[in-house]
Design an enzyme around this catalytic site. Sequence first.
Site, mmCIF file in Angstrom:
data_model
loop_
_atom_site.group_PDB
_atom_site.id
_atom_site.type_symbol
_atom_site.label_atom_id
_atom_site.label_comp_id
_atom_site.label_asym_id
_atom_site.label_seq_id
_atom_site.Cartn_x
_atom_site.Cartn_y
_atom_site.Cartn_z
ATOM 1 N N HIS A 30 -17.626 3.834 9.768
ATOM 2 C CA HIS A 30 -18.056 3.757 11.161
ATOM 3 C C HIS A 30 -19.194 4.738 11.480
ATOM 4 C CE1 HIS A 30 -14.983 1.047 12.829
ATOM 5 N NE2 HIS A 30 -14.128 1.618 12.011
ATOM 6 N N GLY A 73 0.849 -1.185 0.000
ATOM 7 C CA GLY A 73 0.000 0.000 0.000
ATOM 8 C C GLY A 73 0.883 1.233 0.000
ATOM 9 N N PHE A 74 0.638 2.141 -0.949
ATOM 10 C CA PHE A 74 1.506 3.319 -1.034
ATOM 11 C C PHE A 74 0.690 4.602 -1.160
ATOM 12 C CE2 PHE A 74 5.411 5.525 -2.780
ATOM 13 C CZ PHE A 74 6.183 5.282 -1.654
ATOM 14 N N LYS A 101 -8.334 -1.954 12.172
ATOM 15 C CA LYS A 101 -9.194 -1.231 13.097
ATOM 16 C C LYS A 101 -10.339 -2.088 13.638
ATOM 17 C CE LYS A 101 -8.397 3.264 10.917
ATOM 18 N NZ LYS A 101 -9.040 4.429 10.255
ATOM 19 N N GLU A 141 -12.461 4.361 5.604
ATOM 20 C CA GLU A 141 -12.645 3.445 6.737
ATOM 21 C C GLU A 141 -13.342 4.148 7.895
ATOM 22 O OE1 GLU A 141 -9.895 0.169 7.709
ATOM 23 O OE2 GLU A 141 -8.450 1.287 6.496
#
Length: 333
Positions: A200, A16-17, A126, A196
């Site tokens: 929530h 992941g970048f 998470k 992300e």
Amino acid sequence: MITNKVGNPIRVGVLGFGGLGQAAAKILDPKGEMLLVAVADRQGYVYDPAGIDLDSAISTYHSSNSVGHLESGGTLSSHSIKDLIDRAEVDGYFLALPNLPNTFMADVAKEFIASGWKGVLVDALKRTSAVEQLLELQSELQQAGITYLTGCGATPGLLTAAAAVAAQSFAEIHTVKITFGVGIANWEAYRATIREDIAHMPEYDVETARAMTDREVAALLDKTNGIISLENMEHADDIMLELAGICDRERVTVGGVVDTRNPKKPLSTNVKVTGRTFEGKISTHTFTLGDETSMAANVCGPAFGYLKAGMALNDRGITGLFTAAEIMPQFVK
């Protein structure tokens, strides 16, 4: 000093970048005990056993959307993670990946298991349900020779570990309350992380947030003046503290405020552990992070501290799944 088995710096890969992956690379750049040799994004990867040129990698990613376009060591691939695992000699990976969908990190772990690779994996997961999926892979990871440390960011991670240490003053833990404040100047630098967080929010979930276009995210943030307020989140701090024997997960709450338009934190990040001492007194320990430390510093720093600790375990033949509440991180010089 922890090194790999031949006495050289620990060879590190970052999967992941985006904003988090690039921040991780910047944190590693001045370190002597770790060397960034591999990076993968959605469209390709770069591998250089001598160490990746960070400036070139970041500028190439920004101009071409993939480090695979790098002239030195870059390769375009639609199966970048699998291809990198097969090609690169890496001691440990930081999975700076968005867990979208919610099964993604477990799927990546299965790729590592299937590949026959042995080493250390660290994530900054998470959600409680995502960690539960990894728990189901415990025996497979152990048999594969992989030491996997999960929930090793800020929260879960740094604050969970602090809560586990703070709990030692008490005979019984009543509550663990984690409150975070995050400030970033531009949400587009951390698109996956912000999605992300949106997942929530009330009326949203992982799939809804994943399907949102950048324009839809921007429109939502316009409605909230760039603020994302979160309460009673599904955060893996709860299962991690339960697994560590600190308290039942129902006693752990996590919430916070993310300002996507201001680098200054909207509130101080802290964890409060309340309990009863052996003398029968009720008290609270509070551990507060400095407002000047960024989200990237508080996530990536601990992740590499846990990767170093994982290397020490792996070198001793200790494999399987561990959490940030079970293992003490080691400082990376």
